[in-house]
Every structure is written in structure tokens, then in C-alpha cells.
Design an enzyme around this catalytic site. Structure first.
Site, mmCIF file in Angstrom:
data_model
loop_
_atom_site.group_PDB
_atom_site.id
_atom_site.type_symbol
_atom_site.label_atom_id
_atom_site.label_comp_id
_atom_site.label_asym_id
_atom_site.label_seq_id
_atom_site.Cartn_x
_atom_site.Cartn_y
_atom_site.Cartn_z
ATOM 1 N N GLU A 85 0.844 -1.195 0.000
ATOM 2 C CA GLU A 85 0.000 0.000 0.000
ATOM 3 C C GLU A 85 0.887 1.256 0.000
ATOM 4 O OE1 GLU A 85 -3.642 1.635 2.866
ATOM 5 O OE2 GLU A 85 -2.052 0.397 3.708
ATOM 6 N N LYS A 120 -9.342 2.218 -2.683
ATOM 7 C CA LYS A 120 -9.773 1.659 -1.402
ATOM 8 C C LYS A 120 -11.200 2.116 -1.109
ATOM 9 C CE LYS A 120 -8.004 1.013 3.311
ATOM 10 N NZ LYS A 120 -6.914 1.381 4.230
ATOM 11 N N CYS A 180 -5.287 -3.156 2.512
ATOM 12 C CA CYS A 180 -5.066 -3.075 3.961
ATOM 13 C C CYS A 180 -6.314 -3.436 4.760
ATOM 14 C CB CYS A 180 -4.550 -1.675 4.304
ATOM 15 S SG CYS A 180 -3.794 -1.553 5.946
#
Length: 468
Positions: free
Chosen positions: A233, A285, A341
Site C-alpha cells: 500500500e 480503497k 489493507c
């Protein structure tokens, strides 16, 4: 007892025992006392389970980390308390067997919406046992229901209910123990760990970061060939669509998935698919960390947020914009379902990606904020269950780890040391099967809700008959 070993210890399979101590007391108490007792139990559990949280947040929030952690623990404990008290009030004498259903619904609701938070969901107590294999039937919710039913059975004494629960647990264990072995991975992935202090990233991105990752990647590919490279990330300081990064990435001769920021109607946390320097796709995300990546009611409370941050001596808040699409990134035959994540803790996100055709799950993460605590291990073990629910290989690249490859049975086939910079090769494979969980989704919480409604209706009918 429940909080310290939960998720990361092999002893967490004993979770029904301390939970049974709570379930034993609830039917004996008034709804008000039930709330108080369960709140205390929940506060103790989450304080132990999230022991890493204040130190993890302190690098960003300073002294405010302790306050925010205490508020979160109090809120989570309140959800447990309200669930128990409401079940006690509505079900009366049927409370004991209603609690497992109520807990299943509550854990599902806790994962929903922008404030979703899945740490402490009961199913993860059995993440390291064969029983977790039933997650491909009903997700982690089905495992959690078995945990809670086991706790109720320990309290109930001998009877039909206890026998039924024991049978269900034995069937689940047998299902896990007799699952056929997953086929070996036939392809190789290079997982790159930059091991860059996240506080340096927060202070300002540098071009040296890109050079660092390119150097590690080149060394890794010289050591062993790979058909895919995964960076963590926010590994690149700029998006690969920008000219300098695009030119630099032409040096990577194989398909690459990399995390990078995107400036598109605000700042976005993205993963790009790149081949020969050309960007083939992007996934933003979707599930953002509350008060870390997004700030609720930002427009209305901007002045309050700024005052709090200034009072704590912190830089002005930035925040990111959530993505709106859930599509695999396609690189030839590979369709990568990317979980960035925090997203790897949400079953619904992985399921949506597989529904859209993902034949491999990939996580790009930055767990350096956890430090040496158990937080990173908890995060990893929760993501590992996504492989079981979907029966997909899962590969994970973290800034400082945990970088690993997990097969569709949830077995860790390769895991690399944390806190070191390096490029590591692991096996992986592609899968096309659709599990019952992928096809049917959250049918377990739905049935639990229907079961609660039927129990409530029966209790009302019995009350009416007695009154008559």
C-alpha cells in the site's frame, strides 16, 4: 481470558468457556443489570484484544490516541451490553439460546456501514482450528454462531439443545479435517517489502522511495523468476500515470500491482495494475479507517477537527476519498481481487470481488503502524479467513510485513520476516470455484435474525396464553 488469546493464540479455541460464564449470568439478571455486566465483560475483552491500539495510533494522533481508543472500547462494549440486555428483555426464559443468534446478528451489523469494525467478531476465535473451514459455507458468521452456540450448550446442561450443538460442532470439525488438500501453486509471485517508516511517508513523499522499490524488485527477479510482482500500500510516491513514475516502471519486466496515491476528486488510496510501464487498471480503497482515513461529518465539523488537531500539536487533517467500484484488476488470465489493507478484514469486500470474477485475492498493506504488537498478526489472521471463505489463493505484501502467500485451505505456504527490506518469492495459483458463501452471501445472520423473530413471537404467545 477471552481477549488475550483471541485470534492469535491456539488457545483461543477455548473461547466458549469464558463466554459461557457470561451467558450463564444473563438469564438470571434484569435487563439493566445484564447491560452493566455485559458492558464490563466487553470492556475487558476489547481492552485486552485491542491492547495494541493506543500505541498504533499515537504516531498519528499523539495523546489523542488514548482518548480515541478508550472511546472505541467503550462503544464496542456498549454494543455487547445492548445486545445482551435487549435479548434478555425480549426473550425472557428463552434468553440463553437467543444469545448466540443475537451475537451473530450484532457482529454482522458491526461490519456494515462506514464505521464497520470487525475486530472481535466471535468466529475468529476458531480461526486456527479445523472448524474455520466451514467459513466457505457461511462465512466467518457461521463459525461465530458455532462458538456462541457452544457457549450456550456449556451452560444449558444435558438436553436436546446441547446434543444438537455438540453434533454440529463435530460435523464442522469433520468437515474441516476431511477437506481435500489444495493444489500446489503453479506460479510465482514476488512480494516486495520496502520497510519504510510510515511517519516519514506522512511527513512528505520522496522519489527515493520509488528507487528503493525498483532496486528491491530488480534484485528479487534476478534471484528467482516470477509472473507477478506485488508492492505494498502507498509504495510509490506518485501514481504510475504520472510521467516520471511511468518511465521508471518500464524497468519492471513482469506485471506489477502497486499501491500509490491518486488525485482524483480528492486524495484516494489506490492499487494500480501496470505492465511494461502502461497502466491497465486501478482499484481505489473502498473501506476507509474511521478517524484515520476519513473524518465523519467533515464539512460540518471541520472547525472542531482542526481545533482538536491543533490542540494536540498535530498537522492538519487530510483524509482520503473512498472508491466506488469493486472490480478485479485484469492482467492476462489473472484477475486480481484487490483488498487494500483494512479491507481484508471485511468478508463482503472479498466476496464482491470474487462474484465479479476474481481468481486471486491480493492485499497491499502497511502494517508498520502496528509496531511490534499483536495488531499486525490479528490483521493477517483475519485476512487469511478470506482465502477460506472464497477458496482463493491470497497473496499479501506489507510495507514492513506481514508478506505471505496463503492457499485456498487457509494454510500459510510462505511467510517472510517482518521489519526487513526485501523481495520474496512465493507460490500461488488461480481458482474459479464459487463457494456457498460467495453464492449466497450473509445467509447466516439473516437466518439468525429470522430465528430471533420467531423466538420473540413464541415468547409473546406464551405470555398471552399465561395472561389469558
Amino acid at each position: 481470558m477471552l481477549g488475550l488469546g483471541f485470534l492469535v493464540s491456539s488457545w483461543s479455541w477455548l473461547a466458549p468457556v469464558p463466554l459461557a460464564l457470561l451467558f450463564r449470568e444473563i438469564p438470571r439478571r434484569t435487563p439493566t443489570d445484564t447491560f452493566k455486566l455485559t458492558w464490563l465483560f466487553g470492556a475487558g475483552f476489547f481492552a485486552a484484544h485491542l491492547l495494541w491500539l493506543p500505541s498504533s495510533l499515537s504516531g498519528f494522533l499523539g495523546p489523542g490516541a488514548v482518548i480515541l481508543s478508550a472511546l472505541l472500547i467503550a462503544l464496542l462494549a456498549s454494543l455487547w451490553g445492548l445486545t445482551a440486555a435487549l435479548t434478555r428483555r425480549l426473550l425472557g426464559s428463552a434468553t440463553l439460546w437467543g444469545l448466540p443468534l443475537a451475537w451473530t446478528v450484532m457482529d454482522a451489523l458491526r461490519a456494515a456501514g462506514p464505521f464497520g469494525f470487525t475486530w472481535g467478531s466471535l468466529g475468529y476465535a476458531w480461526a486456527k482450528t479445523p472448524l474455520v473451514q466451514v467459513a466457505d459455507l457461511g462465512g466467518i458468521a457461521l463459525v461465530g454462531l458455532l462458538v456462541a452456540l457452544s457457549a450456550a450448550a456449556l451452560v444449558s446442561g444435558r438436553g436436546l439443545g446441547q446434543t444438537a450443538v455438540l453434533g454440529a460442532v463435530l460435523l464442522a470439525a469433520g468437515y474441516g479435517l476431511t477437506r481435500p488438500a489444495a493444489p500446489d501453486g503453479t506460479q510465482q509471485v514476488l512480494l516486495v517489502q520496502g520497510n519504510i517508516d510510515p511517519r516519514l511517508k506522512a511527513a512528505g513523499r520522496r522519489t527515493e522511495e520509488l528507487t528503493h522499490y525498483l532496486t528491491l524488485t530488480a534484485a528479487g527477479l534476478r534471484a528467482a523468476p516470477a509472473s507477478l510482482v506485488v508492492w505494498p500500500e502507498t509504495a510509490a510516491p506518485l501514481a504510475p500515470t504520472t510521467a516520471p513514475v511511468r518511465r521508471a516502471l518500464t524497468a519492471v519486466p513482469v506485471p506489477l500491482l502497486l499501491g500509490a496515491p491518486t488525485q482524483d476528486a480528492g486524495l484516494r488510496n489506490s492499487v494500480y495494475a501496470v505492465q511494461a510501464g502502461q497502466t491497465l487498471g486501478r482499484q481505489d480503497k473502498r473501506r476507509l479507517v474511521p478517524f484515520g482515513e476519513f473524518f465523519p461529518a467533515r464539512a460540518a465539523l471541520d472547525g472542531v477537527y482542526r481545533a482538536v488537531f491543533a490542540g494536540l500539536g498535530l498537522p492538519p487533517l487530510t483524509g482520503t476519498v473512498p472508491g466506488t467500484t469493486t472490480q478485479p484488476l485484469t492482467l492476462g488470465a489473472l484477475r486480481a481481487g484487490v483488498l487494500i489493507c483494512y479491507e481484508s478484514t471485511f468478508p463482503a469486500v472479498a466476496r464482491a470481488l470474487v462474484t465479479q470474477g476474481a481468481n486471486l485475492l491480493v492485499t497491499a498493506s502497511n502494517d508498520a503502524w502496528f509496531g511490534p504488537s499483536t495488531g499486525a498478526e490479528q490483521h493477517f489472521q483475519m485476512g487469511r479467513v478470506r482465502a477460506i471463505e472464497t477458496r482463493r489463493w491470497w497473496v499479501r505484501a506489507g510495507n514492513d510485513g506481514i508478506s505471505a502467500a496463503v492457499n485456498p485451505q487457509g494454510q500459510v505456504v510462505a511467510r517472510f520476516p517482518r521489519g526487513v527490506a526485501g523481495a520474496f518469492t512465493a507460490s500461488y495459483g488461480l481458482a474459479e470455484t464459487r463457494t456457498l458463501f460467495v453464492r449466497w452471501g450473509d445467509w447466516v445472520p439473516l437466518l439468525a435474525g429470522i430465528g430471533l423473530a420467531l423466538m420473540w413471537g413464541r415468547q409473546r404467545w406464551l405470555t398471552w396464553r399465561l395472561a389469558d
